[in-house]
Design a protein around this motif. Structure first.
Motif, PDB file in Angstrom:
ATOM      1  N   LEU A 228       1.552  31.714 -27.324  1.00  0.00           N
ATOM      2  CA  LEU A 228       2.546  32.284 -28.232  1.00  0.00           C
ATOM      3  C   LEU A 228       2.369  31.728 -29.642  1.00  0.00           C
ATOM      4  CD1 LEU A 228       5.036  34.160 -28.289  1.00  0.00           C
ATOM      5  CD2 LEU A 228       6.442  32.164 -27.735  1.00  0.00           C
ATOM      6  N   ALA A 229       2.148  30.419 -29.721  1.00  0.00           N
ATOM      7  CA  ALA A 229       1.994  29.774 -31.031  1.00  0.00           C
ATOM      8  C   ALA A 229       0.741  30.259 -31.743  1.00  0.00           C
ATOM      9  CB  ALA A 229       1.961  28.259 -30.859  1.00  0.00           C
ATOM     10  N   ARG A 230      -0.376  30.363 -31.035  1.00  0.00           N
ATOM     11  CA  ARG A 230      -1.634  30.746 -31.671  1.00  0.00           C
ATOM     12  C   ARG A 230      -1.649  32.232 -32.055  1.00  0.00           C
ATOM     13  NH1 ARG A 230      -6.644  27.450 -29.132  1.00  0.00           N
ATOM     14  NH2 ARG A 230      -7.378  27.892 -31.237  1.00  0.00           N
ATOM     15  N   GLU A 231      -0.828  33.004 -31.395  1.00  0.00           N
ATOM     16  CA  GLU A 231      -0.720  34.415 -31.750  1.00  0.00           C
ATOM     17  C   GLU A 231       0.061  34.610 -33.043  1.00  0.00           C
ATOM     18  OE1 GLU A 231       1.348  38.556 -30.104  1.00  0.00           O
ATOM     19  OE2 GLU A 231       1.255  36.775 -28.827  1.00  0.00           O
ATOM     20  N   LYS A 232       1.102  33.795 -33.260  1.00  0.00           N
ATOM     21  CA  LYS A 232       2.014  34.020 -34.386  1.00  0.00           C
ATOM     22  C   LYS A 232       1.824  33.028 -35.532  1.00  0.00           C
ATOM     23  CE  LYS A 232       5.699  36.272 -31.764  1.00  0.00           C
ATOM     24  NZ  LYS A 232       5.584  37.537 -32.544  1.00  0.00           N
ATOM     25  N   TYR A 233       1.143  31.901 -35.316  1.00  0.00           N
ATOM     26  CA  TYR A 233       1.031  30.867 -36.336  1.00  0.00           C
ATOM     27  C   TYR A 233      -0.428  30.448 -36.538  1.00  0.00           C
ATOM     28  CZ  TYR A 233       6.093  30.276 -35.886  1.00  0.00           C
ATOM     29  OH  TYR A 233       7.446  30.483 -35.869  1.00  0.00           O
ATOM     30  N   GLU A 234      -0.699  29.978 -37.752  1.00  0.00           N
ATOM     31  CA  GLU A 234      -1.973  29.337 -38.063  1.00  0.00           C
ATOM     32  C   GLU A 234      -1.745  27.831 -38.112  1.00  0.00           C
ATOM     33  OE1 GLU A 234      -3.546  30.794 -41.685  1.00  0.00           O
ATOM     34  OE2 GLU A 234      -3.808  32.848 -40.971  1.00  0.00           O
ATOM     35  N   MET A 235      -2.600  27.080 -37.422  1.00  0.00           N
ATOM     36  CA  MET A 235      -2.475  25.625 -37.394  1.00  0.00           C
ATOM     37  C   MET A 235      -3.421  25.009 -38.427  1.00  0.00           C
ATOM     38  SD  MET A 235      -0.247  25.580 -35.097  1.00  0.00           S
ATOM     39  CE  MET A 235       0.306  26.986 -34.135  1.00  0.00           C
ATOM     40  N   PHE A 236      -3.011  23.926 -39.048  1.00  0.00           N
ATOM     41  CA  PHE A 236      -3.872  23.214 -39.986  1.00  0.00           C
ATOM     42  C   PHE A 236      -3.361  21.782 -40.133  1.00  0.00           C
ATOM     43  CE2 PHE A 236      -0.383  24.685 -42.559  1.00  0.00           C
ATOM     44  CZ  PHE A 236      -0.175  23.666 -43.475  1.00  0.00           C
ATOM     45  N   MET A 237      -4.191  20.947 -40.731  1.00  0.00           N
ATOM     46  CA  MET A 237      -3.815  19.569 -41.056  1.00  0.00           C
ATOM     47  C   MET A 237      -3.664  19.468 -42.572  1.00  0.00           C
ATOM     48  SD  MET A 237      -3.769  17.743 -38.171  1.00  0.00           S
ATOM     49  CE  MET A 237      -4.115  16.047 -38.540  1.00  0.00           C
TER      50      MET A 237
ATOM     51  N   THR B  78       0.502  18.922 -28.028  1.00  0.00           N
ATOM     52  CA  THR B  78      -0.762  18.189 -27.987  1.00  0.00           C
ATOM     53  C   THR B  78      -1.943  19.135 -28.180  1.00  0.00           C
ATOM     54  OG1 THR B  78       0.200  16.542 -26.497  1.00  0.00           O
ATOM     55  CG2 THR B  78      -2.202  16.664 -26.600  1.00  0.00           C
ATOM     56  N   VAL B  79      -1.899  20.277 -27.499  1.00  0.00           N
ATOM     57  CA  VAL B  79      -2.968  21.266 -27.640  1.00  0.00           C
ATOM     58  C   VAL B  79      -3.005  21.817 -29.067  1.00  0.00           C
ATOM     59  CG1 VAL B  79      -3.826  23.502 -26.847  1.00  0.00           C
ATOM     60  CG2 VAL B  79      -2.885  21.871 -25.197  1.00  0.00           C
ATOM     61  N   LEU B  80      -1.851  22.102 -29.633  1.00  0.00           N
ATOM     62  CA  LEU B  80      -1.796  22.679 -30.978  1.00  0.00           C
ATOM     63  C   LEU B  80      -2.239  21.675 -32.038  1.00  0.00           C
ATOM     64  CD1 LEU B  80       1.542  24.686 -30.707  1.00  0.00           C
ATOM     65  CD2 LEU B  80      -0.806  25.566 -30.593  1.00  0.00           C
ATOM     66  N   GLU B  81      -1.986  20.392 -31.817  1.00  0.00           N
ATOM     67  CA  GLU B  81      -2.493  19.383 -32.744  1.00  0.00           C
ATOM     68  C   GLU B  81      -4.014  19.392 -32.759  1.00  0.00           C
ATOM     69  OE1 GLU B  81      -0.865  15.587 -31.850  1.00  0.00           O
ATOM     70  OE2 GLU B  81       1.157  16.104 -32.516  1.00  0.00           O
ATOM     71  N   GLY B  82      -4.616  19.578 -31.582  1.00  0.00           N
ATOM     72  CA  GLY B  82      -6.060  19.693 -31.543  1.00  0.00           C
ATOM     73  C   GLY B  82      -6.555  20.912 -32.305  1.00  0.00           C
ATOM     74  N   ALA B  83      -5.841  22.033 -32.189  1.00  0.00           N
ATOM     75  CA  ALA B  83      -6.214  23.232 -32.942  1.00  0.00           C
ATOM     76  C   ALA B  83      -6.076  22.999 -34.451  1.00  0.00           C
ATOM     77  CB  ALA B  83      -5.340  24.407 -32.508  1.00  0.00           C
TER      78      ALA B  83
ATOM     79  N   GLY C 208      -3.167  14.037 -43.247  1.00  0.00           N
ATOM     80  CA  GLY C 208      -3.332  13.894 -41.805  1.00  0.00           C
ATOM     81  C   GLY C 208      -2.158  14.322 -40.961  1.00  0.00           C
ATOM     82  N   ARG C 209      -1.306  15.224 -41.463  1.00  0.00           N
ATOM     83  CA  ARG C 209      -0.153  15.695 -40.695  1.00  0.00           C
ATOM     84  C   ARG C 209      -0.402  17.125 -40.210  1.00  0.00           C
ATOM     85  NH1 ARG C 209       4.850  13.092 -41.447  1.00  0.00           N
ATOM     86  NH2 ARG C 209       4.593  11.107 -42.513  1.00  0.00           N
ATOM     87  N   PRO C 210      -0.126  17.421 -38.928  1.00  0.00           N
ATOM     88  CA  PRO C 210      -0.363  18.772 -38.412  1.00  0.00           C
ATOM     89  C   PRO C 210       0.799  19.704 -38.748  1.00  0.00           C
ATOM     90  CG  PRO C 210       0.349  17.335 -36.641  1.00  0.00           C
ATOM     91  CD  PRO C 210       0.261  16.470 -37.864  1.00  0.00           C
ATOM     92  N   TYR C 211       0.464  20.922 -39.156  1.00  0.00           N
ATOM     93  CA  TYR C 211       1.456  21.933 -39.508  1.00  0.00           C
ATOM     94  C   TYR C 211       1.052  23.279 -38.916  1.00  0.00           C
ATOM     95  CZ  TYR C 211       3.363  18.804 -43.124  1.00  0.00           C
ATOM     96  OH  TYR C 211       3.945  17.756 -43.797  1.00  0.00           O
ATOM     97  N   GLY C 212       2.028  24.184 -38.864  1.00  0.00           N
ATOM     98  CA  GLY C 212       1.779  25.580 -38.533  1.00  0.00           C
ATOM     99  C   GLY C 212       2.488  26.465 -39.532  1.00  0.00           C
ATOM    100  N   VAL C 213       1.866  27.564 -39.923  1.00  0.00           N
ATOM    101  CA  VAL C 213       2.471  28.494 -40.868  1.00  0.00           C
ATOM    102  C   VAL C 213       2.436  29.884 -40.248  1.00  0.00           C
ATOM    103  CG1 VAL C 213       0.266  28.807 -42.078  1.00  0.00           C
ATOM    104  CG2 VAL C 213       2.409  29.427 -43.211  1.00  0.00           C
TER     105      VAL C 213
END
Length: 610
Positions: free
Chosen positions: A44-53, A106-111, A57-62
């Protein structure tokens, strides 16, 4: 059915395997279970959000099709809570478990680590030649300002992040003269109001250091309310005024989550806080251990807009004083005092118009700023260029006002430094060639109080270090400190050359006043770039200080007493015979080190240390 109930233990698997039924049961089990909650959350997260650091060094999603707002993966207002809501809405009201959310994060932080880093801005950002101001609304609306004007935009062209300390800004609306309405809410004179206006304009330019705005005045001048209004114009918050932080970690947390903040009712500034404020002005990064780890770290990076209210902040370090912009507030007569609720209504009503007028002025400043050149660059040179641009647009003199407040702040620092006052006295009495001496000679020759103040250097090493620290402040009042030379072998001691500028010599050698003393300049009547922080001589002579270590500084040349600087004799400007101060003795050049020396014995051609 729980995960434990669906799992087949090793013993049961062995029994079923012997019966030839293990594969069928496993397939049936998987069919019944379907994807786990964590897997569904990740999808669900990867379909609707883009992950980046972020670069720190902080993980975010937009969100891909929403506001350009970066959501931290963890936290109350982060991606974790958004995913939980999306999952619940899509599963008929069934909420995901905490363990599934943790696994998904945890998975999304890796992405996020696999993506290119990006920079999420806080409240203010730059997009090419335009400045973007985040209004803080849920739909991501913003205002963009450029040399051609400003406009409201439904989606920001740059990435922003939010914090729990932020509140929305009102949309700017042209409604008369917003700056005039702001002036009606503040009780300062026209000169300081114009300087304050220019400072607020500069606060909307993100990529330059901003001096620390300091509201100063006695009780009843409205310092706290003025600070709340000004910070609210730039970066509204539920807590626009903060108490001084207790340690560097709490300070970093506050500064990381607000673009502009104010420390209220500051009476004493600790050394660590003084250093932290200076670093926050120019850009700071604080490293801390990440939660629940032994060796991982997080970095808090920030450059902030700071304000402070004080009656008297006490002794300040010179580097902090050079970063202050002081606005004096007047006492409000009781008959003119307004209730806070009335002020709140007037401010809320004027806020949109104030913003519109500020953005109009900012647009004009951005148009002329590339062509502004300074003939002299003060310590905060980037900010000074903005002031020069404001002056060019409006015909004001904010740059001159800023330089005057900077000189006053430095002079206030020297007022609280007895050793600095003693050095000033020594230089002012030493003539146009100044003095050249070692740190130990400096301690011997400066006028010394009977009772040494706490900050008085105890040995030559500390005297040299303190002189180095005071050098920028001394330079501001016209005294140069050069420590680039060393004496001859074998000691090769560092030599300090202290000289007064021509402007300062003219000031300190002004004609005698009717009572016979020189026309000294004090912290109360200073105002010229070459004027030092001098106190008028007393009728009893030039002894320094009392039990508190206050030093009396001289504004005249010595009289007929022996030319020994350790004697605190009082002079008259009339003895000088010209516009400059008379040196204590005939000066010649040292044949060893090349610096001038004061000849105290016939035929002397070198310093005693040479």
């Amino acid at each position: 059915m729980s995960d434990d109930e669906n799992n087949i233990d090793d013993e049961a698997r062995e029994i079923l395997s012997r019966a030839g039924l293990a594969d069928e049961v496993e397939a049936s089990t998987k069919k019944e279970r379907g994807p786990s909650q964590a897997s569904q959350l990740v999808a669900l997260a990867r379909e609707k959000y883009e992950m980046f650091m972020s670069e720190d060094g902080r993980p975010y999603g937009v969100k891909k099709d929403g506001a350009n707002i970066a959501l931290p993966l963890r936290g109350k207002a982060g991606l974790r809570s958004q995913l939980a809501l999306l999952y619940t809405d899509g599963s008929g009201g069934s909420a995901p478990s905490q363990s599934a959310l943790a696994d998904a994060m945890t998975v999304l932080e890796g992405a996020a680590q696999a993506a290119d880093p990006r920079v999420p801005h806080l409240r203010i950002g730059r997009h090419h030649e335009r400045i973007v101001v985040d209004l803080g609304t849920a739909d991501g609306r913003c205002v963009t300002i450029g040399p051609d004007g400003w406009e409201r935009t439904p989606k920001s062209p740059v990435l922003f992040r939010r914090s729990g300390a932020m509140k929305p800004l009102p949309e700017p609306v042209r409604d008369g003269d917003g700056l005039a309405r702001l002036g009606e809410l503040l009780n300062t004179d026209e000169e300081h109001f114009r300087l304050l206006t220019a400072w607020i304009v500069a606060c909307f330019i993100p990529d330059l250091p901003h001096p620390i705005l300091t509201f100063r005045g006695e009780q009843g001048t409205g310092k706290s309310y003025a600070a709340k209004m000004v910070i609210g114009i730039i970066d509204p918050s539920g807590a626009p005024k903060r108490t001084a932080p207790r340690d560097i970690k709490s300070w970093a947390t506050q500064a990381f989550n607000s673009w502009a903040l104010c420390l209220d009712n500051v009476s004493i500034i600790a050394d660590w806080l003084s250093d932290a404020l200076c670093r926050a002005v120019t850009g700071d990064g604080i490293v801390d251990r990440a939660l629940y780890t032994d060796d991982d770290v997080v970095v808090l990076e920030f450059r902030r807009v700071l304000a402070m209210t004080t009656i008297d902040a006490g002794a300040r370090a010179g580097d902090l004083a050079e970063r202050l912009l002081t606005i004096e507030l007047h006492t409000i007569p009781d008959r003119e005092r307004r209730e806070e609720a009335e002020m709140d209504r007037a401010y809320a009503d004027a806020h949109p118009g104030i913003l519109a007028s500020l953005f109009d002025l900012l647009s004009e400043v951005l148009k002329v700023l590339p062509d502004v050149e300074l003939t002299e660059r003060p310590r905060m040179a980037d900010f000074a260029r903005v002031l020069a641009a404001v002056d060019q647009v409006r015909g004001w003199k904010t740059l001159e006002s800023y330089k005057a407040t900077a000189r006053d702040a430095v002079a206030d620092v020297l007022d609280g430094e007895p050793f600095a006052q003693a050095v000033v006295t020594l230089v002012d009495r030493s003539g146009p060639l100044g003095v050249t001496l070692t740190a130990s000679e400096l301690l011997e020759r400066v006028p010394t109080p009977d009772k040494l103040p706490k900050k008085w250097p105890k040995d030559p090493t500390r005297a040299g270090g303190q002189l180095k620290r005071l050098a920028p402040a001394l330079r501001t009042i016209g005294i140069e400190v050069d420590d680039s030379k060393r004496g001859p072998s074998p000691k090769k001691q560092r030599l300090y050359r202290l000289t007064a500028s021509a402007d300062r010599r003219c000031e300190t050698a002004s004609p005698a006043s009717p009572n016979g003393s020189g026309s000294a300049v004090t912290s109360g009547n200073r105002g010229d770039a070459g004027v030092g922080t001098l106190a008028s001589p007393t009728s009893t002579g030039g002894t320094l200080g009392d039990a508190e270590g206050d030093a009396v500084l001289f504004a005249a040349s010595p009289q007929d007493t022996a030319p020994d600087l350790r004697e605190h004799s009082r002079g008259d400007a009339g003895d000088a015979g010209d516009a400059e101060m008379q040196p204590l003795s005939n000066a010649v050049t040292c044949t060893e080190c090349g610096y001038p020396i004061d000849v105290t014995e016939p035929g002397q051609t070198t310093h005693p240390t040479c």
